[in-house]
Design an enzyme around this catalytic site. Sequence first.
Site, short mmCIF file in Angstrom:
data_model
loop_
_atom_site.label_atom_id
_atom_site.label_comp_id
_atom_site.label_asym_id
_atom_site.label_seq_id
_atom_site.Cartn_x
_atom_site.Cartn_y
_atom_site.Cartn_z
N ASP A 1 0.85 -1.19 0.00
CA ASP A 1 0.00 0.00 0.00
C ASP A 1 0.88 1.24 0.00
OD1 ASP A 1 -2.74 1.37 0.72
OD2 ASP A 1 -1.29 2.16 2.16
N TYR B 1 3.56 10.16 -0.72
CA TYR B 1 4.68 9.64 0.04
C TYR B 1 5.99 9.99 -0.68
CZ TYR B 1 1.25 6.75 2.58
OH TYR B 1 0.20 6.31 3.33
N GLN C 1 -9.76 2.28 5.02
CA GLN C 1 -8.49 2.21 5.74
C GLN C 1 -8.44 3.31 6.80
OE1 GLN C 1 -3.67 2.90 5.11
NE2 GLN C 1 -4.86 2.15 3.36
N LEU D 1 1.20 0.70 15.65
CA LEU D 1 2.03 1.16 16.76
C LEU D 1 1.69 2.59 17.18
CD1 LEU D 1 5.50 -0.33 15.71
CD2 LEU D 1 3.72 -1.35 17.12
#
Length: 306
Positions: A51, A56, A170, A203
């Site tokens: 993904d 990015y 998502q 996390l």
Amino acid sequence: MEYTIFGKTGVRVSKLGLGGAPLGGVFGAADELEVEKMIHEAIDGGINVIDTAPSYAEGESERRIGKALRGGKREQVFLATKAVGPGQRFGREETIRSVEDSLARLRTDRVDLLQIHDAEQRPFEEIVEETLPALEKLREDGKIRWIGVSTRDLPLLMGYIRLGRFDCVQFYARYTLIDHTAKDDLLPLASDANVGVMQGSPLGMGLLADVPAPFLKADVKEEAERRMAFLRFLRKTEPHGLVEPAMRFSLSRPDIHVTLTGAATREVLRANLAYCDGRGLEPAEEGRVFDLFQGKKLFADRGDAK
């Protein structure tokens, strides 16, 4: 590696997916050759979900992934990317241009999943009237197979699920040891609608790995530290003793089809792969985590009072 069926798509996906942000160096320097080797090792290790997003590292993540998937490896993965993103208008033309540019960087003629990126950035009406129809046209043209939407805002995601026009949602950092509020309403709704679910940042944006993202506000970090103090019973290894239980917490949740984690090196990848053996927290431990923070958000939704 464990696998599951990704909602209404019917595709068999690995429970662990490879998140694309670190691959482009978003969180620090990432050697391009090491990233390519790591992607190959991830595929060999059973990961079949990658993904990414055009935002990015300004497309560098997509470019590196496209390069690594040459030579037939593209057909071995469920490839997901996103359209438009922060600071952009999500209009029809912008959406189509974004997807076309992503296809070029990824060196492919179609992606398996195309998600609307950070949907909270633009009005719901704009996305429904312009962005979504553009993606549906691209699906008709064979350039994308399925359509998803991403945001940390759970009520907003639920609104999109209720439209009945999305195959996947998502969210990130909303089913973790310190904020598991996705389980209360969103996950049951997605399951009833047979919508695929991905979670990024299990996390908690680095909080549970003792390396909080620099953009997190001081009050969020302070509250996270307070909550983590109650989780000492889960720390079985040090340093960073909450990483393994946090990963297992998300990976073992049956209605989260894919847990996305970033890795820029093979060493980190191998550690993540070790948690993909189907073993979650002990039932008593999981129950204790739920009791500690039931209904207590760490990350606010858009409509919450300031």
